[in-house]
Design an enzyme around this catalytic site. Structure first.
Site, mmCIF file in Angstrom:
data_model
loop_
_atom_site.group_PDB
_atom_site.id
_atom_site.type_symbol
_atom_site.label_atom_id
_atom_site.label_comp_id
_atom_site.label_asym_id
_atom_site.label_seq_id
_atom_site.Cartn_x
_atom_site.Cartn_y
_atom_site.Cartn_z
ATOM 1 N N GLU A 85 0.838 -1.202 0.000
ATOM 2 C CA GLU A 85 0.000 0.000 0.000
ATOM 3 C C GLU A 85 0.873 1.253 0.000
ATOM 4 O O GLU A 85 1.786 1.368 0.823
ATOM 5 C CB GLU A 85 -0.908 -0.007 1.233
ATOM 6 C CG GLU A 85 -1.963 -1.101 1.150
ATOM 7 C CD GLU A 85 -2.470 -1.557 2.516
ATOM 8 O OE1 GLU A 85 -2.283 -0.837 3.509
ATOM 9 O OE2 GLU A 85 -3.050 -2.661 2.575
ATOM 10 N N LEU A 92 -6.042 -1.742 -0.559
ATOM 11 C CA LEU A 92 -5.991 -2.187 0.838
ATOM 12 C C LEU A 92 -6.572 -3.599 0.908
ATOM 13 O O LEU A 92 -7.769 -3.776 1.107
ATOM 14 C CB LEU A 92 -6.796 -1.207 1.708
ATOM 15 C CG LEU A 92 -6.580 -1.283 3.216
ATOM 16 C CD1 LEU A 92 -7.095 -0.005 3.865
ATOM 17 C CD2 LEU A 92 -7.270 -2.485 3.845
ATOM 18 N N ALA A 93 -5.742 -4.580 0.700
ATOM 19 C CA ALA A 93 -6.215 -5.967 0.599
ATOM 20 C C ALA A 93 -5.049 -6.908 0.884
ATOM 21 O O ALA A 93 -4.560 -7.598 -0.007
ATOM 22 C CB ALA A 93 -6.796 -6.216 -0.791
ATOM 23 N N GLU A 94 -4.609 -6.931 2.135
ATOM 24 C CA GLU A 94 -3.388 -7.666 2.480
ATOM 25 C C GLU A 94 -3.476 -9.152 2.167
ATOM 26 O O GLU A 94 -2.505 -9.760 1.699
ATOM 27 C CB GLU A 94 -3.039 -7.491 3.972
ATOM 28 C CG GLU A 94 -2.460 -6.140 4.341
ATOM 29 C CD GLU A 94 -3.521 -5.071 4.565
ATOM 30 O OE1 GLU A 94 -4.731 -5.376 4.416
ATOM 31 O OE2 GLU A 94 -3.148 -3.928 4.881
ATOM 32 N N ALA A 109 3.400 -3.874 10.802
ATOM 33 C CA ALA A 109 3.403 -5.306 11.126
ATOM 34 C C ALA A 109 2.057 -5.744 11.702
ATOM 35 O O ALA A 109 1.631 -6.883 11.510
ATOM 36 C CB ALA A 109 4.515 -5.617 12.125
ATOM 37 N N ASP A 110 1.387 -4.827 12.372
ATOM 38 C CA ASP A 110 0.091 -5.129 12.988
ATOM 39 C C ASP A 110 -0.913 -5.690 11.971
ATOM 40 O O ASP A 110 -1.763 -6.494 12.317
ATOM 41 C CB ASP A 110 -0.489 -3.853 13.602
ATOM 42 C CG ASP A 110 0.524 -3.118 14.464
ATOM 43 O OD1 ASP A 110 0.292 -2.981 15.664
ATOM 44 O OD2 ASP A 110 1.594 -2.702 13.939
ATOM 45 N N PHE A 111 -0.825 -5.217 10.717
ATOM 46 C CA PHE A 111 -1.832 -5.604 9.718
ATOM 47 C C PHE A 111 -1.533 -6.947 9.078
ATOM 48 O O PHE A 111 -2.307 -7.448 8.265
ATOM 49 C CB PHE A 111 -1.962 -4.508 8.659
ATOM 50 C CG PHE A 111 -2.351 -3.190 9.274
ATOM 51 C CD1 PHE A 111 -3.516 -3.096 10.008
ATOM 52 C CD2 PHE A 111 -1.535 -2.085 9.173
ATOM 53 C CE1 PHE A 111 -3.865 -1.903 10.623
ATOM 54 C CE2 PHE A 111 -1.879 -0.891 9.781
ATOM 55 C CZ PHE A 111 -3.048 -0.792 10.514
ATOM 56 N N HIS A 147 -0.590 -0.091 16.108
ATOM 57 C CA HIS A 147 0.559 0.360 15.310
ATOM 58 C C HIS A 147 1.849 0.167 16.104
ATOM 59 O O HIS A 147 2.802 0.928 15.950
ATOM 60 C CB HIS A 147 0.406 1.828 14.905
ATOM 61 C CG HIS A 147 -0.704 2.063 13.926
ATOM 62 N ND1 HIS A 147 -2.028 2.057 14.291
ATOM 63 C CD2 HIS A 147 -0.683 2.298 12.589
ATOM 64 C CE1 HIS A 147 -2.775 2.284 13.222
ATOM 65 N NE2 HIS A 147 -1.985 2.435 12.179
#
Ligand SMILES: Cc1ncc(C[n+]2csc(CCOP(=O)(O)OP(=O)(O)O)c2C)c(N)n1
Ligand SMILES: [Mg+2]
Lengths: 343, 324
Positions: free
Chosen positions: A47, A77-79, A103-105, A146
C-alpha cells in the site's frame, strides 16, 4: 567500539568512513535499491509504496521513478489478496518484496502466509521466494494497532524464516539475504530504530547470512539474548553493568527462524546465566522457545534461573505512562541482569 | 462459437478426458467402500464437463490452479493417473510424496499446475500472482483457476476480482456453482442467484454457462482465455451444475432433495456429450466403447501401481520444509 568492530568483522579504519554512516531506515532503502538494480526479478508491492509518496515511512521514495510502476506496485488495501498474489509471482520465479504498512496488519494476511506460502515447498516442491517487510514495535505512542511485534506467530510456523535486524548494517545485510533466500521470509524492521539509530553500513554487496546470531558485546558473567529494538537497550544496560564491574555478553539473534542454537549454547556455556529480552509480550514468545532450548540443552551449565523480559501480556497501551510500564527498556534490563548476576 | 472449430480428434480427446475422470472417480469410490482408501476423498461426479472443458481451453504454457472437483483438469495437463492415485493413497510415488492429502497439493510447475490448499479460496490470489508474473515479463500466457459457489462469498474472492480487474490481469476464474457448499444450499449463501453478476461490481465480464455442456464450457473459456491473452483482462465464468454425490466420501448428502438429483441425473455431462457426438455423427458407439475400455485399463493400472508403491520413509518426514 572494539567489540562491535570485531563482531561485525569491519576494520576500525573502514568504520571511520563517515559517508557510510547512515540511519537504520536508510540502510533498508539502500538494500532494496541495490537488489532491484542487481536483479530484474525483484519487485516491490504494497500500500502506498509507489509514486512520489514512497510508502508510509518513505522507504521506497523515488523507487517508482527509477524502476517504474511494474516493479513498484501500489496495491489496494487488501493484504490477504496481495500477499497471496505475491505467492503466485514467487512460484513463477519472481522475488516480490511486500511492504506490510505496519506489522500489525499482517494478521489480515495470515492465511496467505501460514497456510499457503509456508507449506507449499513441503507439500509439492513449489518454492516461494518472497519477503514481507513488517515495520514493527512501539515506544512511539502509536497505540494497540501500530506497535505490535507478532514474530512469534511466524516463528511457530514451519516453512517460514523470520529475521529481526537490530543495527543498520544488519538491516541491509539481512534484507539482501532474505530477498535471495528461496523461501518466504518475514523481515521485522524496528520502527523505533528507523531514524534514531545510525551506524556504519558496508557498501555494495553486503549479505548477513540467515540463521547466524552475533555477539554484539563480549562478556563472561551473564548472557543477554535479544534482537531487534531491544538490542540497543540491552547494549545500554550492559554498558551500565560494566561500569559496576558486571560483564554481560549480549547475543543478538538477528534471525529468529532458524535460530542459531549453536550461538545460544556457546554463550550460555560461557556465562552460565541467561536473560532473554524482546519487545513482544512474554507469553509463548520467542524468549519461551530460547529458554526451553537452554533448559533442554545447557541445564548442567546453568548457574541461575533463565530469565525472560518482554512486553506485558496486555494489548499495547497508548498513553506514555502505560506504554512505558508495558515495554522493556535499558533500565529494566539492567535491573534484571544485575539481580541475575548476583544470583 | 469456437467449439465448432473442434476437430474430430479434439472431440474424442475431450471425451476421453471426461471418461477417464469418471472412471477414475468410480473406481476411487469403490476402492474407498472396500476400505482400501486412505483418509477422505472428493467425488468428481457431475463436474467433468467443467474441469475438462475449461482446462482444454488452455495452451501448454498456461498455468492453472484447479480445485477439489477438477481431477479432469489435472489429468489433461499431463498428471498421470498413476501419480494421482499414488497421491490419494499417500504413497512415496505420489505428487506430494505423502505430504498432502487426497487431491490437495497436486502442484507440478512443469505441467503448469498449482496445487491447492484447503483454505478457500486461497488459490485465487495465487493465480492472480501467476497472471501478474506473465504481465511482468511480457509473456503471452494466461492463468486460470477454479473455485466454488461457497468460496465466492469469502472476502478474498472479492479482493482478487478487484485486483485482477484493476491490474487487467490475464486471468480466468471459473466458479463451479454446484448449488451447495457442503450442506448449505445456494439460497442460504447469497440473495443473488447468479454468481456471475458479482463480476459487474468489478467491471469485468461475468459469463454464465451450462456446466454440464462440455462444448459450451470449452467455448466460453476459450474466448475468455484468448481475451486475457490479448490484453483484454480477466473474466469470471459461472458454470452451473450439480454436485451429484456428497461433499466428500463420508457424506451421504441426505440434505439434498432426491428429486433435484434425479433432474440433474438426466443431464449427466458425459451422457449429454455422448448423445451429441453420436447425433452429430462425429463418431460411433463402438469408438466410444473403445475409449471407455482404454480408460478402464489405465485406471486399473494406476490403482495397481499406487497400491504396489512404497509408503514414504518416515526418516524423510523432515525433508522439504525449506527450498534449498
Ligand atoms: C476457509 C475455509 N472454510 C471452511 C472450509 C471447509 N470446507 C471445505 S469445502 C467447503 C464447501 C465449499 O463449497 P464450494 O466452494 O461451493 O465448493 P464445492 O465443494 O461445492 O465444490 C467447506 C465449508 C474450507 N475448506 N475453507
Ligand atoms: Mg459448491
Amino acid at each position: 567500539m572494539t567489540d562491535t568492530a570485531q563482531t561485525f568483522g569491519f576494520s576500525e579504519a573502514v568504520q571511520q568512513d563517515e559517508s557510510r554512516v547512515m540511519t537504520y531506515i536508510a540502510a533498508i532503502s539502500e538494500a532494496l535499491r541495490y537488489e532491484m538494480r542487481r536483479d530484474p526479478d525483484v519487485l516491490i508491492l504494497g500500500e502506498d509504496v509507489g509514486g512520489e509518496f514512497g510508502g508510509a515511512f518513505k522507504v521506497t521514495k523515488g523507487f517508482e521513478e527509477e524502476f517504474g510502476p511494474r516493479r513498484v506496485m501500489n496495491t489496494p488495501l487488501a493484504e490477504l489478496g496481495f500477499t497471496g498474489m505475491a505467492t503466485g509471482m514467487a512460484l513463477m520465479g519472481l522475488r516480490p518484496v511486500i511492504e506490510m504498512q505496519f506489522a500489525d496488519f499482517i494478521s489480515t494476511a495470515f492465511d496467505s502466509i501460514v497456510q499457503f506460502a509456508a507449506t507449499t515447498h513441503y507439500r509439492w516442491g513449489g518454492a516461494v521466494p518472497w519477503v514481507i517487510r513488517a515495520p514493527c514495535d512501539g515506544g512511539i505512542r502509536s497505540g494497540p494497532f501500530h506497535s505490535q511485534n507478532p514474530e512469534a506467530w511466524f516463528v511457530h510456523t514451519p516453512g517460514l524464516k523470520v529475521v529481526a535486524p537490530g543495527t543498520p548494517a544488519d538491516a541491509k545485510g539481512l534484507l539482501l539475504a532474505a530477498i535471495r533466500d528461496n523461501n518466504p521470509v518475514i523481515y521485522f524492521e524496528s520502527k523505533p530504530l528507523y531514524r534514531s539509530l545510525k551506524g556504519y553500513v558496508p557498501p555494495d554487496d553486503y549479505v548477513v547470512p540467515l540463521g547466524r546470531a552475533n555477539v554484539a558485546r563480549a562478556g563472561d558473567e551473564l548472557s543477554i539474548i535479544t534482537y531487534g529494538t531491544q538490542l540497543q537497550e540491552s547494549l545500554k544496560a550492559a554498558e551500565r553493568l560494566a561500569a559496576e564491574g558486571i560483564h554481560a555478553e549480549v547475543l543478538d539473534l538477528r534471525t529468529l527462524k532458524p535460530l542459531d542454537t549453536e550461538a545460544i549454547l556457546t554463550t550460555v556455556r560461557k556465562t552460565g546465566k541467561a536473560l532473554i529480552v524482546h519487545s513482544a509480550n512474554r507469553m509463548a514468545g520467542v524468549g519461551a522457545e530460547v529458554a526451553a532450548f537452554i533448559a533442554e540443552h545447557a541445564f548442567e551449565w546453568l548457574d541461575g534461573p533463565v530469565q525472560r523480559l518482554g512486553g506485558l501480556d496486555t494489548p499495547i497501551p497508548f498513553s506514555p505512562p502505560l506504554e512505558d510500564a508495558y515495554r522493556p527498556n535499558a533500565d529494566k534490563i539492567y535491573r534484571l541482569a544485575r539481580d541475575l548476576a548476583q544470583y | 462459437m469456437s467449439a465448432q472449430e473442434l476437430s474430430r480428434d479434439q472431440h474424442l480427446e475431450i471425451y476421453y478426458w471426461m471418461r477417464l475422470t469418471r472412471t477414475f472417480d468410480d473406481r476411487m469410490l469403490a476402492l474407498w467402500k472396500q476400505g482400501r482408501g486412505v483418509g477422505g476423498t472428493f467425488s468428481q461426479r457431475g463436474h467433468e464437463a467443467i474441469s475438462v472443458g475449461a482446462g482444454y481451453a488452455l495452451g501448454p504454457k498456461d498455468v492453472v490452479a484447479p480445485m477439489h472437483r477438477d481431477l479432469g483438469c489435472y489429468l489433461l495437463r499431463g498428471l498421470s493417473p498413476r501419480r494421482a492415485f499414488a497421491s490419494l493413497l499417500g504413497r512415496a510415488t505420489g505428487v506430494t510424496a505423502g505430504r498432502d492429502a487426497n487431491l490437495h497439493g497436486m502442484g507440478d510447475l512443469s505441467l503448469g499446475l498449482i496445487g491447492f490448499i484447503s483454505h478457500l479460496p486461497q488459490s485465487l490470489p495465487v493465480t492472480l500472482g501467476v497472471a501478474m508474473s506473465f504481465l511482468y515479463r511480457d509473456e503471452p500466457r494466461v492463468a486460470m483457476t477454479f473455485t466454488g459457489d461457497g468460496a465466492s462469498s469469502a472476502g478474498l474472492f472479492h479482493e482478487v476480482l478487484n485486483m485482477a480487474s484493476l491490474y487487467n490481469a490475464p486471468m480466468v476464474i471459473i466458479v463451479e456453482n454446484n448449488q451447495y457448499a457442503y450442506s448449505t444450499p445456494l439460497s442460504q449463501q447469497m440473495k443473488v442467484p447468479d454468481i456471475a453478476r458479482r463480476a459487474d461490481g468489478y467491471g469485468i465480464p461475468g459469463i454464465i454457462v451450462d456446466g454440464n455442456d462440455v462444448e459450451a464450457v470449452y467455448a466460453v473459456t476459450k474466448e475468455a482465455v484468448e481475451r486475457a491473452r490479448s490484453g483484454g483482462g480477466p473474466t469470471l465464468i459461472e458454470a452451473k451444475t450439480m454436485r451429484m454425490l456428497g461433499h466428500a466420501i463420508h457424506d451421504g448428502a441426505e440434505y439434498v432433495p432426491r428429486e433435484l438429483l434425479a433432474e440433474w441425473e438426466k443431464r449427466d455431462p458425459i451422457r449429454l456429450y455422448e448423445e451429441r457426438l453420436l447425433s452429430a455423427e462425429i463418431c460411433d458407439q463402438a469408438e466410444l466403447d473403445e475409449i471407455g475400455r482404454r480408460c478402464e485399463v489405465e485406471i486399473e493400472d494406476a490403482i495397481a501401481y499406487a497400491e504396489a508403491s512404497p509408503w514414504p520413509d518416515p526418516a524423510t518426514v523432515l525433508e522439504g520444509v525449506y527450498a534449498p
